[in-house]
Write an enzyme that holds these catalytic residues in place. Structure first.
Site, PDB file in Angstrom:
ATOM      1  CG  ASP A 178     -48.632  90.443  43.414  1.00 56.31           C
ATOM      2  OD1 ASP A 178     -49.072  89.566  44.207  1.00 56.31           O
ATOM      3  OD2 ASP A 178     -48.222  92.084  43.697  1.00 56.31           O
ATOM      4  CE  LYS A 185     -45.696  82.266  26.311  1.00 55.26           C
ATOM      5  NZ  LYS A 185     -46.633  82.815  25.529  1.00 55.26           N
ATOM      6  CG  ASP A 238     -44.604  86.594  42.516  1.00 52.77           C
ATOM      7  OD1 ASP A 238     -45.246  86.926  43.731  1.00 52.77           O
ATOM      8  OD2 ASP A 238     -43.414  87.432  41.916  1.00 52.77           O
ATOM      9  CE1 TYR A 245     -40.669  83.328  42.659  1.00 52.86           C
ATOM     10  CE2 TYR A 245     -40.208  83.783  44.735  1.00 52.86           C
ATOM     11  CZ  TYR A 245     -40.296  84.590  43.531  1.00 52.86           C
ATOM     12  OH  TYR A 245     -41.391  85.200  42.868  1.00 52.86           O
ATOM     13  CG  ASP A 261     -49.731  84.660  27.028  1.00 54.17           C
ATOM     14  OD1 ASP A 261     -49.805  83.288  27.322  1.00 54.17           O
ATOM     15  OD2 ASP A 261     -49.061  85.066  25.869  1.00 54.17           O
TER      16      ASP A 261
HETATM   17  C1  IPM Z   1     -44.742  86.179  47.329  1.00 56.58           C
HETATM   18  C2  IPM Z   1     -43.790  88.374  47.507  1.00 56.58           C
HETATM   19  C3  IPM Z   1     -42.315  87.118  47.447  1.00 56.58           C
HETATM   20  C4  IPM Z   1     -42.319  86.122  46.326  1.00 56.58           C
HETATM   21  C5  IPM Z   1     -41.474  88.015  47.362  1.00 56.58           C
HETATM   22  C6  IPM Z   1     -40.925  89.102  48.491  1.00 56.58           C
HETATM   23  C7  IPM Z   1     -39.567  87.445  47.633  1.00 56.58           C
HETATM   24  O1  IPM Z   1     -43.659  88.758  45.957  1.00 56.58           O
HETATM   25  O2  IPM Z   1     -45.186  86.569  48.464  1.00 56.58           O
HETATM   26  O3  IPM Z   1     -45.236  86.731  46.445  1.00 56.58           O
HETATM   27  O4  IPM Z   1     -41.829  86.973  45.293  1.00 56.58           O
HETATM   28  O5  IPM Z   1     -42.673  85.321  46.361  1.00 56.58           O
HETATM   29 MN    MN Z   2     -45.464  87.993  45.059  1.00 55.85          MN
END
Ligand code: IPM
Ligand code: MN
Length: 348
Positions: free
Chosen positions: A248, A187, A244, A136, A220
């Site tokens: 999700d 990893k 990140d 990042y 993984d």
């Molecule tokens: C999150 C989002 C951000 C990230 C993006 C939009 C920059 O996906 O907050 O998880 O990758 O951190």
């Molecule tokens: Mn994200």
């Protein structure tokens, strides 16, 4: 106590969910005699389209005067992807040195999970995602761009300082939880420099926390366990990029983007709280988006500000709201946005 809160409602459905968050915070603040003074900032996509600027150049300086930031969502269909994310989200995380991204993965009662035979007792962990380093940082570049021999690099940077403060935060957090288990997700079998550093720091710092049970998973395999045996996790600490991605996945297992909240934390500075979801432009102004993730982020904000009882009240009210059965699912249209805010507020 009185706190100064900067509100960045943002784009799309951001203002609608923030409105409900502030509704609930108002009730809980009154109950606990907490002062919350809000100042609103119109930063984001609309401002960029109107002025060419996502936020003012002295945004960090402005925000430094606040106790916390409450963010709705940013992202605009007419703005090229990457601009708002980089300038606002990453700009604030880096500029305010919010080096922890805290993301609870917790299944509440009456919420559907796609994981078969798993319930609230099985899905209750928290991911500590490093938030200022890794791929990042924007180190890298192109050579011979557009030609057949083009080279692109995107460098993952890890510093001992950055890894250590994140790992230490995670151990401290693990100490506050009944199970006191901390899993390092990396990893290191492939990333033999950067994640070797993570491994060493994890073990070294761990010596100061003999009560914390250390565990490890490759990223993984972690994805596999998050689906197969989520009860295995208590606190996870991981890198920015992996954090990140796995959060999700975690959000989906806890019922989706309608509930998942996140805190960008600088323990000694200004922290920022937001739902994980985006600005969902197509639903703008329709009063159909579920505000629970934003309300949940508001509860986290109170907790991190030190108002633990008030933060807990917000979470409890969310749980009670779900238990009423009046929120049949967490997706768009389950319950009007404002009615959902009213329901939670009434249960404080
Ligand atoms: C999150 C989002 C951000 C990230 C993006 C939009 C920059 O996906 O907050 O998880 O990758 O951190
Ligand atoms: Mn994200």
């Amino acid at each position: 106590m009185a706190y100064k809160i900067a509100v960045i409602a943002g784009d799309g459905i951001g203002p609608e969910v923030i409105r409900e968050g502030i509704k609930v915070l108002g009730v809980v603040a009154q109950k606990h005699n907490i002062g919350l003074d809000y100042e609103y900032f119109d930063w984001g996509g609309d401002r960029f389209l109107a002025t060419g600027e996502v936020m003012p150049k002295n945004a960090i300086e402005i925000l430094s005067g606040f106790d916390a930031i409450y963010l709705g969502a940013v992202g605009h269909p007419d703005v090229k992807p990457g601009i708002i994310e980089h300038q606002l989200l990453l700009g604030l995380r880096f500029g305010l040195d919010q080096y922890i991204n805290l993301r609870p993965v917790k299944l509440y009662p009456n919420v559907d999970t796609p994981l078969k035979d798993k319930g609230p007792a099985d899905i209750d962990y928290i991911v500590v995602r490093e938030n200022t380093e890794d791929m990042y940082v924007g180190t890298g570049g192109f050579t011979h761009k557009g030609q057949a021999n083009e080279v692109a690099t995107q460098v993952a940077i890890y510093t001992r300082f950055g890894v250590e403060r994140c790992v230490r935060y995670a151990y401290d957090l693990a100490m506050t939880r009944p199970r006191k288990q901390l899993t390092l997700v990396d990893k290191s079998n492939v990333l033999t420099y950067g994640h070797d550093l993570w491994q060493r720091v994890f073990k070294e710092v761990g010596e100061e926390y003999p009560q914390v049970k250390q565990a490890h998973a490759y990223v993984d395999a972690c994805c596999m366990w998050m689906v197969k045996n989520p009860e295995w996790f208590d606190v996870i600490v991981t890198t920015n990029m992996f954090g990140d991605i796995i959060t999700d996945l975690g959000a989906m297992t806890q019922g989706g983007m309608g509930i998942a909240a996140s805190g960008n934390i600088n323990p000694k500075g200004v922290s920022m709280f937001e739902p994980i979801h985006g600005s969902a432009p197509k639903y703008t102004g329709k009063n159909v988006i579920n505000p629970l993730a934003t309300i949940n982020a508001g509860g986290m904000m109170l907790d991190v500000l030190g108002e633990k009882a008030a933060g807990q009240d917000v979470e409890n009210a969310i749980i009670k709201a779900l238990e009423t059965g009046k929120i049949p699912h967490l997706g768009a249209g389950a319950i009007p946005t404002d009615a959902c805010g009213d329901l939670v507020a009434s249960l404080i």
